[in-house]
Design a protein around this motif. Structure first.
Motif, short mmCIF file in Angstrom:
data_model
loop_
_atom_site.label_atom_id
_atom_site.label_comp_id
_atom_site.label_asym_id
_atom_site.label_seq_id
_atom_site.Cartn_x
_atom_site.Cartn_y
_atom_site.Cartn_z
N VAL A 1 24.43 44.04 42.15
CA VAL A 1 24.88 45.07 41.22
C VAL A 1 24.79 46.44 41.89
O VAL A 1 23.80 46.75 42.56
CB VAL A 1 24.01 45.06 39.95
N ALA A 2 25.84 47.25 41.72
CA ALA A 2 25.88 48.61 42.27
C ALA A 2 25.49 48.62 43.74
O ALA A 2 24.61 49.35 44.17
CB ALA A 2 24.98 49.55 41.46
N ARG B 1 28.89 39.07 48.33
CA ARG B 1 28.98 39.25 49.79
C ARG B 1 29.45 38.00 50.54
O ARG B 1 30.28 38.13 51.43
CB ARG B 1 27.63 39.72 50.34
N PRO B 2 28.91 36.81 50.25
CA PRO B 2 29.32 35.67 51.07
C PRO B 2 30.83 35.41 51.05
O PRO B 2 31.38 34.95 52.05
CB PRO B 2 28.57 34.49 50.45
N VAL B 3 31.49 35.72 49.95
CA VAL B 3 32.93 35.48 49.86
C VAL B 3 33.74 36.78 49.90
O VAL B 3 34.96 36.75 49.75
CB VAL B 3 33.30 34.67 48.60
N ARG B 4 33.06 37.89 50.09
CA ARG B 4 33.70 39.19 50.24
C ARG B 4 34.61 39.55 49.06
O ARG B 4 35.81 39.79 49.23
CB ARG B 4 34.46 39.27 51.55
N VAL B 5 34.01 39.59 47.88
CA VAL B 5 34.72 40.04 46.69
C VAL B 5 33.96 41.24 46.12
O VAL B 5 32.75 41.16 45.91
CB VAL B 5 34.82 38.92 45.63
N ALA B 6 34.66 42.33 45.91
CA ALA B 6 34.08 43.54 45.32
C ALA B 6 34.78 43.81 43.99
O ALA B 6 36.01 43.81 43.92
CB ALA B 6 34.24 44.74 46.25
N VAL B 7 33.98 44.02 42.94
CA VAL B 7 34.51 44.23 41.60
C VAL B 7 34.18 45.65 41.14
O VAL B 7 33.02 46.08 41.23
CB VAL B 7 33.93 43.20 40.60
N TRP C 1 37.96 41.98 52.59
CA TRP C 1 37.44 41.85 51.23
C TRP C 1 38.58 41.77 50.23
O TRP C 1 39.65 42.34 50.43
CB TRP C 1 36.59 43.06 50.88
N LEU C 2 38.32 41.08 49.13
CA LEU C 2 39.21 41.07 47.98
C LEU C 2 38.64 42.07 46.99
O LEU C 2 37.47 41.99 46.61
CB LEU C 2 39.26 39.68 47.33
N VAL C 3 39.46 43.04 46.59
CA VAL C 3 39.02 44.06 45.64
C VAL C 3 39.64 43.75 44.29
O VAL C 3 40.86 43.60 44.17
CB VAL C 3 39.45 45.47 46.11
N LEU C 4 38.79 43.65 43.28
CA LEU C 4 39.24 43.45 41.90
C LEU C 4 38.87 44.70 41.12
O LEU C 4 37.70 45.06 41.04
CB LEU C 4 38.57 42.23 41.28
N ALA D 1 39.12 36.24 35.71
CA ALA D 1 39.72 36.61 37.00
C ALA D 1 38.66 36.67 38.10
O ALA D 1 38.89 36.20 39.22
CB ALA D 1 40.43 37.96 36.88
N VAL D 2 37.49 37.22 37.78
CA VAL D 2 36.41 37.30 38.78
C VAL D 2 35.94 35.90 39.16
O VAL D 2 35.83 35.57 40.34
CB VAL D 2 35.22 38.15 38.24
N VAL D 3 35.67 35.07 38.16
CA VAL D 3 35.18 33.71 38.42
C VAL D 3 36.20 32.93 39.24
O VAL D 3 35.84 32.27 40.22
CB VAL D 3 34.84 33.00 37.09
N ALA D 4 37.47 33.02 38.87
CA ALA D 4 38.51 32.30 39.61
C ALA D 4 38.60 32.78 41.06
O ALA D 4 38.69 31.96 41.98
CB ALA D 4 39.86 32.47 38.91
N ALA D 5 38.56 34.09 41.28
CA ALA D 5 38.66 34.63 42.63
C ALA D 5 37.48 34.20 43.50
O ALA D 5 37.66 33.78 44.65
CB ALA D 5 38.76 36.15 42.58
#
Length: 183
Positions: A58-59, A75-81, A128-131, A145-149
């Motif tokens: 978080v943050a 971090r392990p899958v490089r997704v930033a929300v 990274w994937l940015v959501l 969308a977050v869970v699926a990504a």
């Protein structure tokens, strides 16, 4: 705060502190009360994503040396929300420019929007994937969308080309080799 703002010159008369953007004591109190994290939309999204079994930071700063934080980082899958507030990030549907001090706010909100685009580009360049979601979007849809990504990226890591079944390649995409310790 007390009824008298710090910096007032006489009782009943308010003066903005040096360098302040506030046009009134009430405006200053209101803006100082805005949260930078743990907003209601963020908490609702985090609750749903956590209930789906995902864990995250978080943050957190997605990249070392980056002065910006994402609301949720995987971090392990490089997704930033990011959950963006309609006012602070200039939502086309809901942003209404303030009538007081309009030049300051045009510059402030425009700067936030430019920084958002720069952050998106830097993270995308680093893989990274940015959501990004607006605070007014339905929380359930955002959580889905977050869970699926995250699940899709996890599955892609496991099924990387050349990887034996069930192994996770390192960051360079190379599957783990024999244990160097010879165990």
């Amino acid at each position: 705060m007390s009824g008298k703002e710090k910096g007032a010159s006489t009782p009943g008369e308010w003066a903005a502190p040096a360098g302040s953007w506030a046009s009134s004591a009430a405006n200053r109190r209101s803006m100082l009360g805005n949260r930078a994290r743990d907003t209601a939309p963020e908490l609702a999204l985090r609750s749903l994503v956590h209930a789906a079994g995902l864990r995250y930071r978080v943050a957190a700063k997605p990249l070392p040396g980056m002065r910006r934080t994402a609301d949720m980082v995987f971090r392990p899958v490089r997704v930033a929300v990011f959950v963006d507030g309609c006012f602070w990030h200039g939502c086309e549907q809901h942003f209404v420019p303030p009538k007081t001090n309009p030049e300051y706010w045009r510059e402030k909100i425009g700067g936030n929007m430019r920084r958002d685009r720069e952050t998106d580009a830097r993270l995308a360049d680093a893989g990274w994937l940015v959501l990004r979601f607006w605070e007014h979007q339905p929380t359930g849809e955002c959580a889905e969308a977050v869970v699926a990504a995250v699940r899709e990226r996890r599955a892609a890591r496991v099924r990387a080309p050349g990887s034996p079944a069930g192994t996770v390649p390192d960051r360079a995409g190379t599957p783990p080799g024999p244990d160097p310790a010879g165990a």
